[in-house]
Each structure stands twice: as structure tokens, then as C-alpha cells.
Design a protein around this motif. Sequence first.
Motif, short mmCIF file in Angstrom:
data_model
loop_
_atom_site.label_atom_id
_atom_site.label_comp_id
_atom_site.label_asym_id
_atom_site.label_seq_id
_atom_site.Cartn_x
_atom_site.Cartn_y
_atom_site.Cartn_z
N ILE A 159 61.09 7.19 -17.30
CA ILE A 159 59.76 7.78 -17.52
C ILE A 159 58.73 6.68 -17.74
O ILE A 159 57.63 6.70 -17.15
CB ILE A 159 59.78 8.74 -18.72
CG1 ILE A 159 60.54 10.03 -18.37
CG2 ILE A 159 58.36 9.08 -19.17
CD1 ILE A 159 60.74 10.97 -19.53
N LEU A 160 59.06 5.70 -18.57
CA LEU A 160 58.13 4.60 -18.83
C LEU A 160 57.82 3.83 -17.56
O LEU A 160 56.66 3.43 -17.32
CB LEU A 160 58.72 3.65 -19.88
CG LEU A 160 58.48 4.02 -21.34
CD1 LEU A 160 59.26 3.11 -22.26
CD2 LEU A 160 57.00 3.97 -21.67
N ASN A 161 58.81 3.61 -16.74
CA ASN A 161 58.59 2.90 -15.49
C ASN A 161 57.64 3.68 -14.58
O ASN A 161 56.71 3.10 -13.98
CB ASN A 161 59.92 2.68 -14.77
CG ASN A 161 59.76 1.88 -13.49
OD1 ASN A 161 59.22 0.78 -13.49
ND2 ASN A 161 60.20 2.45 -12.38
N LEU A 162 57.82 4.99 -14.52
CA LEU A 162 56.93 5.83 -13.70
C LEU A 162 55.50 5.77 -14.21
O LEU A 162 54.54 5.66 -13.44
CB LEU A 162 57.43 7.27 -13.70
CG LEU A 162 58.59 7.61 -12.77
CD1 LEU A 162 59.09 9.02 -13.05
CD2 LEU A 162 58.17 7.49 -11.31
N LEU A 163 55.34 5.87 -15.53
CA LEU A 163 54.01 5.88 -16.12
C LEU A 163 53.30 4.55 -15.89
O LEU A 163 52.10 4.51 -15.59
CB LEU A 163 54.10 6.17 -17.62
CG LEU A 163 54.59 7.57 -18.01
CD1 LEU A 163 54.72 7.67 -19.52
CD2 LEU A 163 53.66 8.65 -17.48
N CYS A 164 54.03 3.44 -16.02
CA CYS A 164 53.42 2.12 -15.85
C CYS A 164 52.97 1.87 -14.40
O CYS A 164 51.99 1.17 -14.16
CB CYS A 164 54.40 1.03 -16.26
SG CYS A 164 54.61 0.89 -18.03
N GLN A 165 53.71 2.44 -13.46
CA GLN A 165 53.41 2.23 -12.05
C GLN A 165 52.30 3.17 -11.55
O GLN A 165 51.70 2.93 -10.51
CB GLN A 165 54.66 2.44 -11.19
CG GLN A 165 55.86 1.58 -11.55
CD GLN A 165 55.62 0.10 -11.32
OE1 GLN A 165 54.81 -0.28 -10.48
NE2 GLN A 165 56.28 -0.74 -12.09
#
Length: 292
Positions: A159-165
Amino acid sequence: MKPIFAKILDGKINDVYGIKVVDAPYFSTDFHFHEECQLTYKIESEGRRMIGDSIEDFNNEEIIFVGSNLPHVWHNSQQYFSDSTPNTHAYSISLFLHPEKILDIFHEPENIQKLRNFFQLAKRGMKFNLSTRKEIKPLLLKITQATEEITRLIVVLEILNLLCQNKDYVLLASPGYTNNYQLKDNDRMDKILKYVFDNFNKEILLVDAAEMTNMNKQAFCRYFKNRTQKTFVTFVNEVRIGHACKLIAESDHQISEMAYICGFNSLSNFNKFFKLAKGVTPKEYKKMLIAD
């Protein structure tokens, strides 16, 4: 409505995240803030939310990311508290993330600058659009269903990776917003904000608001502006404009009808404050929605 400092992961020194599911007739939290960031998926419910100095209506299927120490509250529409509408329901999933503990997982500082920048940007609050909601929703549901800790942690990082991208979001609080609330404040702000949320469609007088908080008008105005960074009149009108935007998007009411439904005493005042808040007139706003 004074935001209360809330300890989310208190007593769980090694925990970097927490999950909370609300399944109730209505949301019942007070205006509050906490060190943990909060990703909230409102599955079912509607009403008004305040995040920093941003005031908007909310509906089903909304995903919001609230940064560290950013005051926020979701307050249901009045029908949720009425015996005449017994079938109302509030359902949400919230993921709480401790930013510093998340960053400490990674040992190479140069590899986490994007994540650090994301947490900093989130201090204004972020509303994610449809494409992101479609990706995040199944992941949040997966966390609630997972039985193994390693599975949940992997999904949290995904989830964090998706949000950062992702760039498909709208920032909510204004660029200059700062949290001026103090823990020693009493419940004055909590009382007055909920009063406005529930009665914005009626006449709301400054003198009445001041009396509710046991202040004179001058003291109340200073108190309110210091904490919200806007005047009380501006706040009331922003709540009304937020509801007007919802009506324009979801109903066939005439613009003139909406002015009075939202609590304005004249069409000219409605048009004036709408353009001040949104940069366009109500008619122009409606045309923009149709074009989209």
C-alpha cells in the motif's frame, strides 16, 4: 470542536501499524489528531468531514490519507442520528502507520527519500481519486482478512509503495495550514463545529455561537480564528458551499433552490461565496461536472 490528541499505537512499542474497522450506525469520533498517519476508506456513510482547514461533504467509497498530527473528523449527516431513518449505517476501514517507525525499517536513507517526502506532503491530507481507490480497496480488505502477521506487513508495504508512486490525488488543507490546537483546550471547538455541521441549513448567528462557548463575540472570534485560521462566518459558508457542491453533483435542484437549501438568505450571497470558495459560479461548476 477542539481536536483531541489521540494515542493510537500506545503501549505497542514495536508496532509500526494498526488496523481499525468501524461497523456502526454512525461515526462517533471527536475532532482529533495523532502522531500516526491514517489511511481511511469510507465504505458506507455520508456527511461532512474537516481535515485541517478543509471542509467538504463525503460519501461512500472515499479514500483519504491524513498525515501526522493533522486534526480531522468525519461527522455524519443528521439523518444518521434520527429515529425516523433506522437503516443508516457507517462502515470504514482505517490503517494507522507510524511514520518514523516505518522509516526505521529501511537502513539506507537514500532509498527512502520518496517515502519521507510522501509523509511530509500528507501533513496537508490527501484525497485519492478513482484509479487509486480501485487499487487500495482490495489491499485494505486483504489486511482485515489476513491471519498471519507477515502477510499483513507485506500488504502494508505494498500500500505504501502504491501511495508513494501515485500522483492521482488532491491535497486538502491549505499550503500554509498549521495545527494551532493545544491539549489544554476544552471542548468548545468540538461543540461548535458539530453544531454548524448539523445546522448549516438554518440561520446561524455569531452571538449564539459565542454563547454556546461561554464567550463574548470578540473573544470567540479571536479564539475561533486562531485555531481554524479562518473567521467563523467563512467557516459556516464553507460548510454550506460544500453541501451545495454535493447537491449540484447529485440532484436536479435549480441553483436558486440550492441557495436556500444550504442556508443562504439570498441567491446573490450564494453566488458570491460559491465563487469565492471554488473560483467559479455555481452554474459554471455544474457545467464542469457535466463536461467531466
